[in-house]
Write an enzyme that holds these catalytic residues in place. Sequence first.
Site, PDB file in Angstrom:
ATOM      1  N   SER A 136       0.620  -1.081   0.031  1.00  0.00           N
ATOM      2  CA  SER A 136      -0.072   0.002  -0.039  1.00  0.00           C
ATOM      3  C   SER A 136       0.919   1.136  -0.048  1.00  0.00           C
ATOM      4  CB  SER A 136      -0.723  -0.067   1.286  1.00  0.00           C
ATOM      5  OG  SER A 136      -1.592   1.243   1.459  1.00  0.00           O
ATOM      6  N   TYR A 149      -3.064  -0.961  10.404  1.00  0.00           N
ATOM      7  CA  TYR A 149      -3.003  -1.426   8.828  1.00  0.00           C
ATOM      8  C   TYR A 149      -1.619  -1.075   8.089  1.00  0.00           C
ATOM      9  CZ  TYR A 149      -4.349  -1.362   3.994  1.00  0.00           C
ATOM     10  OH  TYR A 149      -4.279  -1.577   2.488  1.00  0.00           O
ATOM     11  N   LYS A 153       1.430  -3.206   6.621  1.00  0.00           N
ATOM     12  CA  LYS A 153       1.911  -3.051   5.449  1.00  0.00           C
ATOM     13  C   LYS A 153       3.119  -2.446   5.026  1.00  0.00           C
ATOM     14  CE  LYS A 153      -2.232  -3.969   3.244  1.00  0.00           C
ATOM     15  NZ  LYS A 153      -2.230  -5.246   2.185  1.00  0.00           N
TER      16      LYS A 153
HETATM   17  N1  LIG Z   1      -8.493  -0.331  -1.991  1.00  0.00           N
HETATM   18  C1  LIG Z   1      -7.575   0.291  -1.702  1.00  0.00           C
HETATM   19  O1  LIG Z   1      -7.491   1.753  -1.634  1.00  0.00           O
HETATM   20  C2  LIG Z   1      -6.115  -0.309  -1.336  1.00  0.00           C
HETATM   21  C3  LIG Z   1      -5.041   0.652  -1.317  1.00  0.00           C
HETATM   22  C4  LIG Z   1      -3.714   0.115  -0.964  1.00  0.00           C
HETATM   23  C5  LIG Z   1      -3.915  -1.180  -0.891  1.00  0.00           C
HETATM   24  N2  LIG Z   1      -5.034  -2.144  -0.762  1.00  0.00           N
HETATM   25  C6  LIG Z   1      -4.790  -3.685  -0.559  1.00  0.00           C
HETATM   26  O2  LIG Z   1      -5.237  -4.122  -1.622  1.00  0.00           O
HETATM   27  C7  LIG Z   1      -5.736  -5.583  -1.107  1.00  0.00           C
HETATM   28  C8  LIG Z   1      -6.816  -5.914  -1.720  1.00  0.00           C
HETATM   29  O3  LIG Z   1      -7.996  -4.996  -1.228  1.00  0.00           O
HETATM   30  P1  LIG Z   1      -9.209  -4.385  -1.949  1.00  0.00           P
HETATM   31  O4  LIG Z   1      -8.786  -2.886  -1.944  1.00  0.00           O
HETATM   32  O5  LIG Z   1      -9.552  -5.333  -3.100  1.00  0.00           O
HETATM   33  O6  LIG Z   1     -10.330  -4.870  -0.958  1.00  0.00           O
HETATM   34  P2  LIG Z   1     -11.637  -5.671  -0.893  1.00  0.00           P
HETATM   35  O7  LIG Z   1     -12.220  -5.532   0.614  1.00  0.00           O
HETATM   36  O8  LIG Z   1     -12.274  -5.576  -2.240  1.00  0.00           O
HETATM   37  O9  LIG Z   1     -10.758  -7.116  -0.910  1.00  0.00           O
HETATM   38  C9  LIG Z   1     -10.099  -7.594   0.299  1.00  0.00           C
HETATM   39  C10 LIG Z   1     -10.502  -9.166   0.004  1.00  0.00           C
HETATM   40  O10 LIG Z   1      -9.920  -9.892   0.982  1.00  0.00           O
HETATM   41  C11 LIG Z   1     -10.757 -10.699   1.547  1.00  0.00           C
HETATM   42  N3  LIG Z   1     -10.235 -11.248   2.776  1.00  0.00           N
HETATM   43  C12 LIG Z   1     -10.118 -10.397   3.988  1.00  0.00           C
HETATM   44  N4  LIG Z   1      -9.801 -11.345   4.790  1.00  0.00           N
HETATM   45  C13 LIG Z   1      -9.656 -12.522   4.437  1.00  0.00           C
HETATM   46  C14 LIG Z   1      -9.266 -13.776   5.192  1.00  0.00           C
HETATM   47  N5  LIG Z   1      -8.800 -13.867   6.489  1.00  0.00           N
HETATM   48  N6  LIG Z   1      -9.119 -14.797   4.290  1.00  0.00           N
HETATM   49  C15 LIG Z   1      -9.491 -14.860   3.123  1.00  0.00           C
HETATM   50  N7  LIG Z   1      -9.904 -13.587   2.473  1.00  0.00           N
HETATM   51  C16 LIG Z   1     -10.016 -12.496   3.254  1.00  0.00           C
HETATM   52  C17 LIG Z   1     -12.247 -10.231   1.603  1.00  0.00           C
HETATM   53  O11 LIG Z   1     -13.282 -11.050   1.910  1.00  0.00           O
HETATM   54  C18 LIG Z   1     -12.121  -9.350   0.068  1.00  0.00           C
HETATM   55  O12 LIG Z   1     -12.642 -10.070  -0.627  1.00  0.00           O
HETATM   56  C19 LIG Z   1      -5.624  -5.486   0.214  1.00  0.00           C
HETATM   57  O13 LIG Z   1      -4.431  -6.237   0.917  1.00  0.00           O
HETATM   58  C20 LIG Z   1      -5.598  -4.048   0.671  1.00  0.00           C
HETATM   59  O14 LIG Z   1      -4.878  -3.921   1.949  1.00  0.00           O
HETATM   60  C21 LIG Z   1      -6.032  -1.588  -1.192  1.00  0.00           C
END
Ligand SMILES: NC(=O)c1ccc[n+]([C@@H]2O[C@H](COP(=O)([O-])OP(=O)(O)OC[C@H]3O[C@@H](n4cnc5c(N)ncnc54)[C@H](O)[C@@H]3O)[C@@H](O)[C@H]2O)c1
Length: 244
Positions: A136, A149, A153
């Site tokens: 992130s 978080y 990260k």
């Molecule tokens: N969306 C953003 O702005 C952003 C920014 C930086 C990093 N990220 C990172 O991107 C990655 C994906 O996130 P996203 O934005 O697609 O969010 P999201 O919430 O749409 O997807 C996250 C997925 O992880 C799954 N998950 C959570 N805990 C779990 C567990 N214990 N076992 C199995 N599955 C689990 C959830 O069910 C969900 O489907 C994450 O690691 C997040 O930290 C997202």
Amino acid sequence: MTPTAMTRFAGQRALVTGAASGIGRAVARRLAAEGASVVGLDLSRDGLEETFDSIVGAHHIAVDVRSEEAIAAVANSDVLVNAAGILLRHELLEHPLDGWQQTLDVNLKAPLRLSREFARAHIEAGTPGAIVNVCSIESFTALPGHAAYTASKSALLMLTRATALELAPHGIRVNAVAPGVTKTGMNAAVRADPEQAAALNEAIPLKRFATAEEQAAGICFLASPEASYITGATLPIDGGWLTR
Ligand SMILES: NC(=O)c1ccc[n+]([C@@H]2O[C@H](COP(=O)([O-])OP(=O)(O)OC[C@H]3O[C@@H](n4cnc5c(N)ncnc54)[C@H](O)[C@@H]3O)[C@@H](O)[C@H]2O)c1
């Protein structure tokens, strides 16, 4: 050549965690479109079914990334994408310690355990492989209310480097992306609030949020043979956020 005409992952098997939504879903779909046989892991069975609705040859397992079942699913994968993650928003002084532990377990310990299992199998078979961790912008910079978080990260970034260093002699590349604000469920409530959305937009030089597909493009590049000389890197996909 258009992305959908690419076959960078033909004959490869890819395991994607967090594949039921957002970035993980976009990665799973793109890997499949580029020829990979994809296995998706997530807690949400309904979300996984939606992701893989029209994809032939893919399968999914509704499972917690912290479970032994998830670890067992890594076997035989050529590509591992650790995209599952959680963001619990708490002020530092009120941050529940069980939420702190849960964040570290899902965002940091699960990628470590999956990566180790992946590496063991490849070292034993003498085959190369590629791991991509989803870090992130908060691997580099802190935001208020996100202490656990941010800690998870930034640690995942260093885990990426440490893993890359140890696995390089075995031909296993380990990289990460550092997404900026991306339009997924994780921040839907924040983006729906006009004041918070405007403040976030203001911090982004490109003045817009990313799509999950834009994150998938970078993740799939790092996982592909096109990135054959890249290991230990963290690629910001952040609209320029980290330039400040
Ligand atoms: N969306 C953003 O702005 C952003 C920014 C930086 C990093 N990220 C990172 O991107 C990655 C994906 O996130 P996203 O934005 O697609 O969010 P999201 O919430 O749409 O997807 C996250 C997925 O992880 C799954 N998950 C959570 N805990 C779990 C567990 N214990 N076992 C199995 N599955 C689990 C959830 O069910 C969900 O489907 C994450 O690691 C997040 O930290 C997202």
